[in-house]
Design a protein around this motif. Structure first.
Motif, PDB file in Angstrom:
ATOM      1  N   ALA A  77       0.851  -1.194   0.000  1.00 14.96           N
ATOM      2  CA  ALA A  77       0.000   0.000   0.000  1.00 14.96           C
ATOM      3  C   ALA A  77       0.886   1.242   0.000  1.00 14.96           C
ATOM      4  N   THR A  78       1.886   1.227  -0.865  1.00 17.42           N
ATOM      5  CA  THR A  78       2.831   2.322  -1.019  1.00 17.42           C
ATOM      6  C   THR A  78       2.732   2.841  -2.450  1.00 17.42           C
ATOM      7  N   PRO A  79       3.396   3.952  -2.771  1.00 19.05           N
ATOM      8  CA  PRO A  79       3.460   4.372  -4.175  1.00 19.05           C
ATOM      9  C   PRO A  79       4.057   3.265  -5.044  1.00 19.05           C
ATOM     10  N   ILE A  80       3.619   3.191  -6.292  1.00 18.37           N
ATOM     11  CA  ILE A  80       4.054   2.124  -7.188  1.00 18.37           C
ATOM     12  C   ILE A  80       5.565   2.102  -7.355  1.00 18.37           C
ATOM     13  N   PHE A  83       7.512  -0.313  -5.146  1.00 20.97           N
ATOM     14  CA  PHE A  83       7.275  -1.759  -5.143  1.00 20.97           C
ATOM     15  C   PHE A  83       8.572  -2.539  -5.346  1.00 20.97           C
ATOM     16  N   LYS A  84       9.304  -2.176  -6.388  1.00 20.95           N
ATOM     17  CA  LYS A  84      10.530  -2.914  -6.698  1.00 20.95           C
ATOM     18  C   LYS A  84      11.562  -2.733  -5.597  1.00 20.95           C
ATOM     19  N   LYS A  85      11.621  -1.538  -5.017  1.00 18.08           N
ATOM     20  CA  LYS A  85      12.562  -1.283  -3.923  1.00 18.08           C
ATOM     21  C   LYS A  85      12.234  -2.173  -2.722  1.00 18.08           C
ATOM     22  N   ILE A  86      10.947  -2.331  -2.451  1.00 20.14           N
ATOM     23  CA  ILE A  86      10.532  -3.181  -1.331  1.00 20.14           C
ATOM     24  C   ILE A  86      10.965  -4.620  -1.559  1.00 20.14           C
ATOM     25  N   LEU A  87      10.763  -5.108  -2.773  1.00 20.44           N
ATOM     26  CA  LEU A  87      11.139  -6.492  -3.070  1.00 20.44           C
ATOM     27  C   LEU A  87      12.649  -6.676  -3.025  1.00 20.44           C
ATOM     28  N   LYS A  88      13.389  -5.672  -3.481  1.00 16.04           N
ATOM     29  CA  LYS A  88      14.849  -5.768  -3.429  1.00 16.04           C
ATOM     30  C   LYS A  88      15.359  -5.758  -1.990  1.00 16.04           C
ATOM     31  N   THR A  89      14.730  -4.949  -1.151  1.00 12.36           N
ATOM     32  CA  THR A  89      15.192  -4.799   0.231  1.00 12.36           C
ATOM     33  C   THR A  89      14.680  -5.905   1.142  1.00 12.36           C
ATOM     34  N   HIS A  90      13.417  -6.267   0.992  1.00 14.44           N
ATOM     35  CA  HIS A  90      12.786  -7.184   1.949  1.00 14.44           C
ATOM     36  C   HIS A  90      12.356  -8.517   1.348  1.00 14.44           C
ATOM     37  N   GLY A  91      12.370  -8.622   0.013  1.00 18.00           N
ATOM     38  CA  GLY A  91      11.852  -9.829  -0.628  1.00 18.00           C
ATOM     39  C   GLY A  91      12.527 -11.104  -0.173  1.00 18.00           C
ATOM     40  N   LYS A  92      13.823 -11.040   0.085  1.00 16.50           N
ATOM     41  CA  LYS A  92      14.549 -12.244   0.509  1.00 16.50           C
ATOM     42  C   LYS A  92      14.058 -12.772   1.842  1.00 16.50           C
ATOM     43  N   ASP A  93      13.393 -11.901   2.611  1.00 15.39           N
ATOM     44  CA  ASP A  93      12.892 -12.311   3.924  1.00 15.39           C
ATOM     45  C   ASP A  93      11.426 -12.744   3.893  1.00 15.39           C
ATOM     46  N   GLN A 109       1.439  -0.697 -14.873  1.00 16.42           N
ATOM     47  CA  GLN A 109       2.711  -0.266 -14.288  1.00 16.42           C
ATOM     48  C   GLN A 109       3.045  -1.066 -13.042  1.00 16.42           C
ATOM     49  N   SER A 110       2.056  -1.280 -12.179  1.00 16.89           N
ATOM     50  CA  SER A 110       2.328  -2.009 -10.936  1.00 16.89           C
ATOM     51  C   SER A 110       2.722  -3.457 -11.225  1.00 16.89           C
ATOM     52  N   ILE A 111       2.047  -4.067 -12.185  1.00 16.76           N
ATOM     53  CA  ILE A 111       2.393  -5.436 -12.575  1.00 16.76           C
ATOM     54  C   ILE A 111       3.810  -5.491 -13.136  1.00 16.76           C
ATOM     55  N   LYS A 112       4.143  -4.516 -13.960  1.00 10.26           N
ATOM     56  CA  LYS A 112       5.493  -4.457 -14.546  1.00 10.26           C
ATOM     57  C   LYS A 112       6.552  -4.313 -13.471  1.00 10.26           C
ATOM     58  N   GLU A 113       6.303  -3.439 -12.483  1.00 13.76           N
ATOM     59  CA  GLU A 113       7.274  -3.204 -11.416  1.00 13.76           C
ATOM     60  C   GLU A 113       7.536  -4.485 -10.618  1.00 13.76           C
ATOM     61  N   ILE A 114       6.471  -5.174 -10.262  1.00 18.45           N
ATOM     62  CA  ILE A 114       6.629  -6.367  -9.434  1.00 18.45           C
ATOM     63  C   ILE A 114       7.233  -7.517 -10.224  1.00 18.45           C
ATOM     64  N   ARG A 115       6.767  -7.711 -11.448  1.00 17.83           N
ATOM     65  CA  ARG A 115       7.309  -8.810 -12.244  1.00 17.83           C
ATOM     66  C   ARG A 115       8.767  -8.583 -12.620  1.00 17.83           C
ATOM     67  N   SER A 116       9.140  -7.334 -12.840  1.00 23.37           N
ATOM     68  CA  SER A 116      10.540  -7.055 -13.163  1.00 23.37           C
ATOM     69  C   SER A 116      11.432  -7.387 -11.976  1.00 23.37           C
ATOM     70  N   ALA A 117      10.901  -7.207 -10.759  1.00 26.12           N
ATOM     71  CA  ALA A 117      11.661  -7.574  -9.564  1.00 26.12           C
ATOM     72  C   ALA A 117      11.710  -9.091  -9.402  1.00 26.12           C
ATOM     73  N   LEU A 118      10.572  -9.751  -9.580  1.00 21.41           N
ATOM     74  CA  LEU A 118      10.518 -11.200  -9.412  1.00 21.41           C
ATOM     75  C   LEU A 118      11.352 -11.931 -10.457  1.00 21.41           C
ATOM     76  N   ASP A 119      11.532 -11.307 -11.639  1.00 18.69           N
ATOM     77  CA  ASP A 119      12.298 -11.924 -12.719  1.00 18.69           C
ATOM     78  C   ASP A 119      13.722 -11.392 -12.818  1.00 18.69           C
TER      79      ASP A 119
END
Length: 217
Positions: A77-80, A83-93, A109-119
């Motif tokens: 529930a943050t700005p889009i 999203f990628k910053k959150i996954l980079k910082t906390h995703g491993k946990d 855009q939100s889907i792109k941000e998250i999928r680019s991080a997951l991939d």
């Protein structure tokens, strides 16, 4: 849902605070944790009524939180652009098989941000297995920032768009069903819509609202 779900919400502002306060009415169904990196955001949310069942923590406490408590649902529930910053910082946990829910207003855009991080080739090896992304967007017409503008009834009778799974994978379908039930519990009127159709429709609605606002000034 047959078991209590553990929900972690990134962002203790208006939207994240509203979700936390709404779900706190169901202590038998949800364990709620809200997190933010800003002290004033944490402080504001803790002062709101209806948060006694919400565990509010700083983002630097998340590693220990996920390790000790886990999480079934992780709501962004943050700005889009965060999203990628959150996954980079906390995703491993993140716990394995957790469902990531984003509530960004631009679904493509939100889907792109998250999928680019997951991939991401560097990030992917460090991410837990089985993460599922369920894109959503509550269209509530309110845009005042801060937890002091949160409202546990914000989503009552409001349209909530969910982007349906692209496959018939049982895990994705089950995750979509659980997230839909969460929106149902908050009183939302859930509809399924593709990201492209959502963005076209929401763009037209937003443009119309701007025209009306301008005409009234």
């Amino acid at each position: 849902m047959n078991s209590k779900k553990k929900v972690t919400i990134f962002g203790a502002g208006q939207q994240g605070g509203s979700i936390a306060r709404a779900l706190s009415d169901y202590p038998e169904k949800y364990d709620i944790t809200a997190t933010d990196k800003l002290l004033f955001a944490i402080d504001k949310l803790e002062k709101q009524p209806g948060t006694k069942n919400v565990d509010v923590i700083f983002s630097h406490q998340l590693r220990e939180h996920f390790k000790s408590n886990g999480a079934d649902i992780i709501i962004l529930a943050t700005p889009i652009d965060e999203f990628k910053k959150i996954l980079k910082t906390h995703g491993k946990d993140f716990p394995e098989n957790a469902t990531i829910v984003d509530i960004g207003s631009c679904k493509a855009q939100s889907i792109k941000e998250i999928r680019s991080a997951l991939d991401d080739e560097e990030l992917k090896p460090n991410l837990p297995k089985g993460l599922i992304h369920v894109p959503s967007h509550p269209i509530n017409g309110k845009a005042k920032p801060g937890a002091d503008n949160s409202d546990p009834f914000m989503y009552q009778d409001q349209t909530v768009v969910m982007v349906p799974p692209e496959t018939q994978d049982p895990k994705e379908l089950a995750a979509h069903k659980i997230v839909r039930e969460i929106w149902d519990d908050m009183g939302g009127n859930v509809i399924n819509m593709s990201a492209e159709d959502h963005d076209q429709l929401y763009g037209a609605i937003s443009h119309f609202e701007h025209i009306i606002a301008f005409a009234l000034t």
